[in-house]
Write a protein that holds these residues in place. Structure first.
Motif, PDB file in Angstrom:
ATOM      1  N   TYR A 140      -9.533   8.366   4.124  1.00 32.39           N
ATOM      2  CA  TYR A 140      -9.036   7.147   4.763  1.00 32.39           C
ATOM      3  C   TYR A 140      -9.947   5.959   4.451  1.00 32.39           C
ATOM      4  N   MET A 141     -11.257   6.169   4.494  1.00 28.33           N
ATOM      5  CA  MET A 141     -12.179   5.066   4.237  1.00 28.33           C
ATOM      6  C   MET A 141     -12.060   4.557   2.798  1.00 28.33           C
ATOM      7  N   VAL A 142     -11.801   5.458   1.854  1.00 27.65           N
ATOM      8  CA  VAL A 142     -11.580   5.038   0.470  1.00 27.65           C
ATOM      9  C   VAL A 142     -10.337   4.162   0.386  1.00 27.65           C
ATOM     10  N   ALA A 143      -9.278   4.558   1.111  1.00 25.92           N
ATOM     11  CA  ALA A 143      -8.040   3.772   1.086  1.00 25.92           C
ATOM     12  C   ALA A 143      -8.207   2.433   1.792  1.00 25.92           C
ATOM     13  N   ILE A 144      -8.992   2.416   2.872  1.00 25.95           N
ATOM     14  CA  ILE A 144      -9.150   1.186   3.645  1.00 25.95           C
ATOM     15  C   ILE A 144     -10.077   0.203   2.948  1.00 25.95           C
ATOM     16  N   PHE A 145     -11.215   0.672   2.474  1.00 27.31           N
ATOM     17  CA  PHE A 145     -12.186  -0.223   1.853  1.00 27.31           C
ATOM     18  C   PHE A 145     -11.906  -0.450   0.367  1.00 27.31           C
ATOM     19  N   GLY A 146     -11.139   0.438  -0.249  1.00 31.63           N
ATOM     20  CA  GLY A 146     -10.812   0.291  -1.657  1.00 31.63           C
ATOM     21  C   GLY A 146      -9.437  -0.306  -1.862  1.00 31.63           C
ATOM     22  N   SER A 178      -5.130   0.415  -2.348  1.00 33.39           N
ATOM     23  CA  SER A 178      -4.019   1.319  -2.072  1.00 33.39           C
ATOM     24  C   SER A 178      -2.719   0.515  -2.117  1.00 33.39           C
ATOM     25  N   GLY A 179      -1.611   1.197  -1.819  1.00 33.50           N
ATOM     26  CA  GLY A 179      -0.330   0.517  -1.780  1.00 33.50           C
ATOM     27  C   GLY A 179      -0.156  -0.369  -0.565  1.00 33.50           C
ATOM     28  N   MET A 180      -1.050  -0.247   0.410  1.00 34.48           N
ATOM     29  CA  MET A 180      -1.004  -1.084   1.619  1.00 34.48           C
ATOM     30  C   MET A 180      -2.018  -2.208   1.460  1.00 34.48           C
ATOM     31  N   GLY A 181      -1.651  -3.204   0.681  1.00 36.39           N
ATOM     32  CA  GLY A 181      -2.571  -4.292   0.390  1.00 36.39           C
ATOM     33  C   GLY A 181      -2.962  -5.113   1.597  1.00 36.39           C
ATOM     34  N   GLU A 182      -2.105  -5.130   2.639  1.00 37.75           N
ATOM     35  CA  GLU A 182      -2.437  -5.917   3.824  1.00 37.75           C
ATOM     36  C   GLU A 182      -3.524  -5.262   4.674  1.00 37.75           C
ATOM     37  N   ILE A 183      -3.791  -3.989   4.448  1.00 41.56           N
ATOM     38  CA  ILE A 183      -4.850  -3.301   5.191  1.00 41.56           C
ATOM     39  C   ILE A 183      -6.066  -3.057   4.300  1.00 41.56           C
ATOM     40  N   SER A 184      -5.840  -2.595   3.081  1.00 39.93           N
ATOM     41  CA  SER A 184      -6.951  -2.273   2.175  1.00 39.93           C
ATOM     42  C   SER A 184      -7.726  -3.539   1.809  1.00 39.93           C
ATOM     43  N   MET A 185      -9.043  -3.390   1.731  1.00 37.44           N
ATOM     44  CA  MET A 185      -9.919  -4.542   1.490  1.00 37.44           C
ATOM     45  C   MET A 185     -10.169  -4.804   0.016  1.00 37.44           C
ATOM     46  N   GLY A 186      -9.983  -3.805  -0.853  1.00 36.35           N
ATOM     47  CA  GLY A 186     -10.158  -4.020  -2.282  1.00 36.35           C
ATOM     48  C   GLY A 186     -11.590  -4.196  -2.733  1.00 36.35           C
ATOM     49  N   LEU A 187     -12.536  -3.549  -2.067  1.00 36.48           N
ATOM     50  CA  LEU A 187     -13.934  -3.635  -2.488  1.00 36.48           C
ATOM     51  C   LEU A 187     -14.142  -2.879  -3.795  1.00 36.48           C
ATOM     52  N   PRO A 188     -15.188  -3.189  -4.569  1.00 39.05           N
ATOM     53  CA  PRO A 188     -15.464  -2.437  -5.797  1.00 39.05           C
ATOM     54  C   PRO A 188     -15.846  -0.994  -5.491  1.00 39.05           C
ATOM     55  N   TRP A 189     -15.641  -0.110  -6.486  1.00 36.34           N
ATOM     56  CA  TRP A 189     -15.829   1.322  -6.263  1.00 36.34           C
ATOM     57  C   TRP A 189     -17.261   1.669  -5.908  1.00 36.34           C
ATOM     58  N   TRP A 190     -18.234   0.958  -6.502  1.00 33.22           N
ATOM     59  CA  TRP A 190     -19.630   1.294  -6.235  1.00 33.22           C
ATOM     60  C   TRP A 190     -20.045   0.909  -4.823  1.00 33.22           C
ATOM     61  N   LEU A 191     -19.165   0.219  -4.111  1.00 32.65           N
ATOM     62  CA  LEU A 191     -19.445  -0.143  -2.725  1.00 32.65           C
ATOM     63  C   LEU A 191     -18.635   0.706  -1.747  1.00 32.65           C
ATOM     64  N   TYR A 192     -17.318   0.891  -2.030  1.00 32.68           N
ATOM     65  CA  TYR A 192     -16.515   1.604  -1.046  1.00 32.68           C
ATOM     66  C   TYR A 192     -16.754   3.111  -1.059  1.00 32.68           C
TER      67      TYR A 192
END
Length: 349
Positions: A82-88, A90-104
């Motif tokens: 879940y944390m990967v989907a939320i901080f990285g 996913s298809g839910m762009g309004e929830i996911s933050m889109g951080l870089p992989w080395w951070l999330y």
């Protein structure tokens, strides 16, 4: 008086010479599997086996070395997913933050490890059936919370399009790259568990498992060792949870449902809960039954949903004949052969 010749020093074998030939054969088979196995075997069978094996390995560490049977490991794995989907992404762009992989990725592992540590801090104050019930209750609460919370966990639907980042220009969800990714993570987790089990912390934890009062009298903090074991096991489960989310390309409440929680316990017990290799053996058996038994049942005119009956019967048979799982059966068979007894009945010839 003759001068004695200096005694020749014994030649010590190299580290690789101490490894049994069977292990080298296993390594060779696993490394060369993409050359002769199809994509379904690489991605679905072996990839799933390594992932479930890592999550069950975290349970094996707690139960085998710490004497604590925890049913929270699948929930910890799902938390990392879940944390990967939320901080990285996913298809839910309004929830996911889109951080870089080395951070999330570190954030996901850290939050999952913190979750497992907090549960462990509660569970280590109990023993036996009470530990199992506390961890099972928290696992059930986590499942219902994720299913009913839409602000953070997107409720029943969860997150889709959760895929690994394209590092080095490689599609890590393609069958062969994903196979080597899961194989590498599983091998690292296995070697780390073996190393920790032989370290001062691991030996102290085993002492706490065998006689906590004596270890406390010797000056060891029993509670701190047990909580630290939960933290270490949670990191391993978190790695497996991230890979599981990437394999399914989604994370939903069903990932941490009660059936999935029980499956991890079954996998660990069937393979052998006293050795790190046991969870991977149990995971392979489970995945093979889960993947192919429905087709076998349908061929005999039975419902494919009855595959769980086969898994349950196999679990009961192995526990009845060998509390140490498949590894226990193998050890007894090998010892009987060494004593010249019949491998099946144990009788002298």
């Amino acid at each position: 008086m003759s001068i004695a010749e200096p005694r020749k020093a014994a030649v010590q074998p190299m580290w690789f010479e101490k490894i049994p030939a069977g292990w080298w054969a296993l390594v060779l088979i696993l490394l060369t599997m993409p050359a002769w196995a199809n994509d379904f075997v690489l991605f679905q069978v072996m990839g799933w086996t390594f992932i479930l094996g890592m999550i069950a390995l975290s349970l094996m560490f707690l139960a085998g070395y710490g004497g604590m049977v925890s049913l929270i490991q699948m929930s910890v794995a799902a938390m990392a997913g879940y944390m990967v989907a939320i901080f990285g992404n996913s298809g839910m762009g309004e929830i996911s933050m889109g951080l870089p992989w080395w951070l999330y990725l570190p954030i996901a592992v850290a939050i999952a490890a913190l979750f497992g540590t907090l549960v462990g801090a509660l569970a280590v104050r109990t023993e036996g059936i009470y530990t199992i019930m506390i961890t099972l209750a928290i696992a059930a609460a986590f499942f219902y919370f994720t299913r009913q919370n839409y602000t953070i966990f997107n409720g029943y639907s969860g997150f889709n399009l959760v895929v690994p980042p394209p590092l080095f220009g490689v599609d890590w969800r393609a069958p062969m790259p994903f196979y080597y990714l899961t194989l590498g993570c599983a091998a690292i987790c296995y070697l780390v568990v073996v190393y920790v089990s032989r370290s001062p912390f691991g030996l102290s934890l085993q002492g706490v498992r065998d006689n906590p009062r004596r270890m406390a009298a010797l000056g060891f903090n029993v509670t701190a060792h047990r909580v630290a074991a939960y933290t270490f096991a949670s990191v391993i489960a978190a790695i497996g949870g991230i890979l599981l989310a990437w394999q399914n390309a989604q994370i939903a409440p069903g990932t941490a449902g009660i059936p999935a929680v029980i499956d991890i316990l079954v996998i660990a017990v069937v393979g052998g809960i006293t050795r790190p290799i046991g969870p991977f053996i149990g995971a392979l058996i489970y995945v093979l039954l889960r993947t192919f038994s429905p087709d076998v049942l349908l061929a005999f005119g039975l419902s494919g949903e009855r595959f769980k009956l086969l898994i349950g019967l196999g679990f009961l048979a192995i526990v009845f004949f060998s509390p140490d799982g498949v590894l226990g059966l193998w050890e007894r068979w090998r010892n009987r052969r060494a004593r010249g007894q019949d491998p099946l009945t144990g009788e002298d010839p």
